[in-house]
Design an enzyme around this catalytic site. Structure first.
Site, PDB file in Angstrom:
ATOM      1  N   SER A 208       0.852  -1.199   0.000  1.00  0.00           N
ATOM      2  CA  SER A 208       0.000   0.000   0.000  1.00  0.00           C
ATOM      3  C   SER A 208       0.885   1.246   0.000  1.00  0.00           C
ATOM      4  CB  SER A 208      -0.942  -0.019   1.212  1.00  0.00           C
ATOM      5  OG  SER A 208      -1.915   0.991   1.084  1.00  0.00           O
ATOM      6  N   ASN A 209       0.358   2.364   0.388  1.00  0.00           N
ATOM      7  CA  ASN A 209       1.148   3.592   0.433  1.00  0.00           C
ATOM      8  C   ASN A 209       0.652   4.477   1.580  1.00  0.00           C
ATOM      9  OD1 ASN A 209      -1.024   5.391  -0.658  1.00  0.00           O
ATOM     10  ND2 ASN A 209      -0.802   3.979  -2.383  1.00  0.00           N
ATOM     11  N   HIS A 210       1.259   5.656   1.707  1.00  0.00           N
ATOM     12  CA  HIS A 210       0.989   6.510   2.873  1.00  0.00           C
ATOM     13  C   HIS A 210      -0.222   7.421   2.723  1.00  0.00           C
ATOM     14  CE1 HIS A 210       4.639   5.287   4.828  1.00  0.00           C
ATOM     15  NE2 HIS A 210       5.367   5.658   3.797  1.00  0.00           N
TER      16      HIS A 210
END
Ligand code: CTP
Length: 402
Positions: A208-210
């Site tokens: 995923s990412n931030h």
């Protein structure tokens, strides 16, 4: 703009109440239906007869009429109004509003109100700058109320300072501008993607990412505020959406987001692609937790996810506006322009991770908007709520101006 609007005009016990007579007159002249609610102290400054004559409606002040037992329903009033204006708002009323002290008809109606509320404080300068008043106003602001700041000048005490209620003409203009803004996207459908996507590797891990989703949620709020019917397709975030004009559709993966967006894109007048979509997913999601083995490397084969923005751009129909985002670390404008063309977007909002206050997790953002025709708009670093306003201003002014 105010023609046919239903306005509750709350009057409290301050000398500025005499100016509220003018405000009532301006509202009535503009075609608004005005229901005045006065606190008991307000009646010491102006009479209910003045207000009922101007508004052609009996003033409400008590919970019921003593001699007939007729009950005045604050709940019905709260639902009836398109807006509530409290002018003047004394320090005492402000404190009651902030803390929910429902001991008169006005505060009780405020607590039942479903409409936007505008509060125009008026008091002496020392009361105005007292930390209690400042704190109470901050609380009211944080609940989404609109504070119409008092001005500076000579006060009833003959002292000079901040505390004069804003002039009735200016309060009228604030209301008029508000209704103008809230009608800008009336009848329009807006589709927004927000947050990250989450791509599982095994039952425990994911890619995923931030992304926090804050920018997309702020855009959804802004569009709803301007009268649009909004569908917000969101990856997993810790935000909530309480605006009833926003239909929140929760997804996890890029493929799920793609399917939901494709289901809504044709009917949408505006599509804003704000999500940080994972470009790749694991080709195989392991059914069991992947175990550490003797080798010191692990290879997971990734396959490409659909490019949602590109798919929306390919299907774009006449009159539809598509806005993308680009978060870049180098050659920012060049990369953003490439994406604008490749995905057939009308506008792209560029934020650079090199700018302080921009990008993931923060409450602020610093953006540049690049338009298809070549126009470039640069903005200062500001709250994501205000960035959302800037973005939707460009869309409204350049594509949906009436
Ligand atoms: N986007 C999308 N679907 C994807 C990837 C991106 O809808 N699978 C959208 C984003 O929401 C954004 C725009 O496309 O509006 C640009 O996203 P970005 O990640 O910067 O672009 P990519 O095309 O993925 O390019 P790269 O990651 O190589 O910079």
């Amino acid at each position: 703009m105010l023609e046919g609007k239903k306005i509750i005009l709350g009057v409290t016990g301050g000398i500025a109440a005499y100016k509220t007579v003018i405000l009532a007159r301006l509202l009535v002249k503009a075609g608004a239906e005005v229901q005045v609610i006065m606190t008991p102290n307000a009646k010491e400054f102006i009479t209910p007869l003045t207000m009922s004559t101007i508004t052609s409606k009996p003033v409400i002040s008590e919970f019921f009429t003593a001699n007939t037992g007729e009950w005045h329903s604050h709940v019905d009033l709260g639902v009836w109004a398109d807006a509530m204006v409290i002018a003047p708002a004394t320090a005492s009323t402000i404190a009651k509003l902030a803390n929910g002290v429902a001991d008169n008809m006005l505060v009780t109606t405020y607590l039942s109100s479903k409409s936007p509320v505008f509060i125009a404080p008026a008091m002496d300068l020392d009361m105005m700058r007292h930390p209690t008043t400042i704190h109470n106003l901050e609380m009211l602001k944080s609940y989404g109320n609109h504070i119409i700041e008092p001005t500076s000048g000579e006060l009833a005490s003959h002292l000079v300072g901040k505390g004069r209620m804003e002039e009735p003409e200016n309060i009228f203009n604030v209301l008029s501008d508000f209704f103008e803004t809230t009608s800008q996207l009336e009848g329009k459908k807006v589709l927004i993607t927000a947050g990250p996507t989450v791509e599982s590797i095994d039952p425990v891990r994911f890619i995923s990412n931030h992304s926090s989703g804050k920018m997309g949620y702020a855009i959804a709020e802004e569009c709803a505020l301007r009268g649009a019917e909004v569908t917000l397709v969101s990856g997993p975030v810790s935000l909530s959406m309480t605006n009833s004009n926003v239909n929140l559709v929760k997804v996890n993966t890029a493929c799920e987001m793609y399917a939901k967006v494709m289901g809504h894109t044709d009917e949408s007048d505006l599509v804003v692609l704000c999500a940080a979509v994972a470009d790749y997913r694991a080709e195989q999601i392991s059914e069991r937790k992947i175990k550490r083995d003797a080798t010191d490397t692990l290879t997971i084969k990734l396959v490409e996810n659909p490019d949602i923005a590109k798919a929306v751009g390919e299907k774009k129909h006449s009159g539809q506006v598509v806005v993308g985002f680009a978060l870049e670390t180098d050659n920012e404008e060049e990369h953003a322009r490439e994406k604008l063309a490749k995905k057939n977007l009308d506008m792209i909002v560029l934020n650079s991770l090199n700018d302080k206050g921009a990008g993931f997790k923060t409450d602020t953002n610093k953006v540049t908007i690049l338009e298809r025709g070549g126009a470039v708009h640069n903005y200062e670093c500001k709250s994501k709520r205000l960035v959302a306003k800037d973005i939707i201003d460009v869309v409204v002014n350049n594509h949906f101006a009436k």
